[in-house]
Design a protein around this motif. Structure first.
Motif, PDB file in Angstrom:
ATOM      1  N   UNK A 154       4.510 -13.043  -5.554  1.00  0.00           N
ATOM      2  CA  UNK A 154       3.096 -13.227  -5.852  1.00  0.00           C
ATOM      3  C   UNK A 154       2.588 -12.009  -6.612  1.00  0.00           C
ATOM      4  N   UNK A 155       1.776 -12.277  -7.629  1.00  0.00           N
ATOM      5  CA  UNK A 155       1.077 -11.219  -8.345  1.00  0.00           C
ATOM      6  C   UNK A 155      -0.403 -11.529  -8.344  1.00  0.00           C
ATOM      7  N   UNK A 156      -1.223 -10.502  -8.430  1.00  0.00           N
ATOM      8  CA  UNK A 156      -2.667 -10.710  -8.383  1.00  0.00           C
ATOM      9  C   UNK A 156      -3.401  -9.534  -9.014  1.00  0.00           C
ATOM     10  N   UNK A 157      -4.625  -9.796  -9.437  1.00  0.00           N
ATOM     11  CA  UNK A 157      -5.539  -8.738  -9.859  1.00  0.00           C
ATOM     12  C   UNK A 157      -6.967  -9.226  -9.686  1.00  0.00           C
ATOM     13  N   UNK A 158      -7.849  -8.275  -9.498  1.00  0.00           N
ATOM     14  CA  UNK A 158      -9.249  -8.576  -9.228  1.00  0.00           C
ATOM     15  C   UNK A 158     -10.116  -7.610 -10.005  1.00  0.00           C
ATOM     16  N   UNK A 159     -11.197  -8.119 -10.547  1.00  0.00           N
ATOM     17  CA  UNK A 159     -12.160  -7.278 -11.247  1.00  0.00           C
ATOM     18  C   UNK A 159     -12.548  -6.100 -10.352  1.00  0.00           C
TER      19      UNK A 159
ATOM     20  N   UNK B  12      -7.444 -10.558  -0.373  1.00  0.00           N
ATOM     21  CA  UNK B  12      -6.703 -10.748   0.875  1.00  0.00           C
ATOM     22  C   UNK B  12      -6.738 -12.212   1.287  1.00  0.00           C
ATOM     23  N   UNK B  13      -7.908 -12.826   1.242  1.00  0.00           N
ATOM     24  CA  UNK B  13      -8.037 -14.239   1.607  1.00  0.00           C
ATOM     25  C   UNK B  13      -7.289 -15.129   0.622  1.00  0.00           C
TER      26      UNK B  13
ATOM     27  N   UNK C 131      -2.536  -2.626   0.359  1.00  0.00           N
ATOM     28  CA  UNK C 131      -3.224  -2.966   1.607  1.00  0.00           C
ATOM     29  C   UNK C 131      -3.236  -4.478   1.856  1.00  0.00           C
ATOM     30  N   UNK C 132      -3.165  -5.270   0.797  1.00  0.00           N
ATOM     31  CA  UNK C 132      -3.250  -6.727   0.953  1.00  0.00           C
ATOM     32  C   UNK C 132      -2.049  -7.290   1.716  1.00  0.00           C
ATOM     33  N   UNK C 133      -0.811  -7.070   1.262  1.00  0.00           N
ATOM     34  CA  UNK C 133       0.309  -7.605   2.056  1.00  0.00           C
ATOM     35  C   UNK C 133       0.393  -6.962   3.444  1.00  0.00           C
ATOM     36  N   UNK C 134      -0.007  -5.707   3.551  1.00  0.00           N
ATOM     37  CA  UNK C 134       0.012  -5.054   4.858  1.00  0.00           C
ATOM     38  C   UNK C 134      -0.972  -5.736   5.810  1.00  0.00           C
ATOM     39  N   UNK C 135      -2.154  -6.088   5.310  1.00  0.00           N
ATOM     40  CA  UNK C 135      -3.176  -6.738   6.131  1.00  0.00           C
ATOM     41  C   UNK C 135      -2.736  -8.105   6.647  1.00  0.00           C
ATOM     42  N   UNK C 136      -1.979  -8.828   5.824  1.00  0.00           N
ATOM     43  CA  UNK C 136      -1.619 -10.185   6.248  1.00  0.00           C
ATOM     44  C   UNK C 136      -0.215 -10.271   6.847  1.00  0.00           C
TER      45      UNK C 136
END
Length: 185
Positions: free
Chosen positions: A95-100, A110-111, A142-147
């Motif tokens: 999975x790849x992602x980016x956010x403004x 995260x969601x 932090x995202x994969x760690x959180x989930x």
């Protein structure tokens, strides 16, 4: 078309040709921030570049190799998330992602990442999902760690970004771990 309602605030939808201008504007708006972590940012210099990307992602989706989705927050395009292809022989994907930059800190990605992970296991029937992030990119890590993803290791000098090599932390979730964690929440 792929469309996934994450919750009352977030929806993921397959990127379409008509999204090219908005997606380019969003990329350009966050260019300085994104450049530090994503190698494709400097090569995206026009709407035509974004259009070519979207066309390639539509071919990816049509050939059952995963998807790239726009992240909508209260109906506004704020980022993207998707698979870097599916390895059907091993039932795995990354999975790849980016956010403004101005939408960070609201739990949006995260969601979204939780929903994509769930889709990859339950709808695609995958066994392994991986997320990689630059060691120094604490927000992305932090995202994969959180989930609940498990850190497997570090790939050294794995990507050339912003005129330097960066190390990536590799996080993994296995199907059996995801199903177990979902049943206890």
């Amino acid at each position: 078309m792929f469309c996934l309602r994450v919750d009352d605030e977030i929806q993921l939808k397959l990127l379409e040709i008509r999204d090219a201008e908005k997606m380019y504007a969003l990329t350009d708006h966050s260019r300085t921030y994104l450049r530090e972590w994503l190698p494709w940012v400097d090569a995206t210099t026009s709407v035509a570049d974004t259009l070519a990307f979207i066309e390639s992602t539509l071919r990816q989706f049509a050939s059952n190799q995963g998807f790239q989705a726009g992240v909508l927050y209260h109906g506004e395009l704020v980022g993207a998330i998707g698979c870097h292809g599916v390895n059907w022989a091993n039932r795995s994907a990354s999975i790849g992602y980016w956010l403004s930059h101005d939408k960070q800190g609201k739990g949006i990605m995260t969601r979204a990442c939780r929903a994509v992970t769930d889709t990859l296991f339950k709808e695609y029937g995958l066994h392994r999902v991986e997320i990689r992030a630059a060691v120094e990119n604490r927000k992305s890590r932090a995202i994969p760690e959180r989930i609940g993803f498990v850190q497997e290791g570090i790939c050294r000098d794995v990507e050339w970004v912003d005129n330097r090599y960066v190390d990536h932390v590799v996080y993994v979730m296995l199907e059996r771990e995801w199903i177990t964690s979902e049943s206890t929440t």
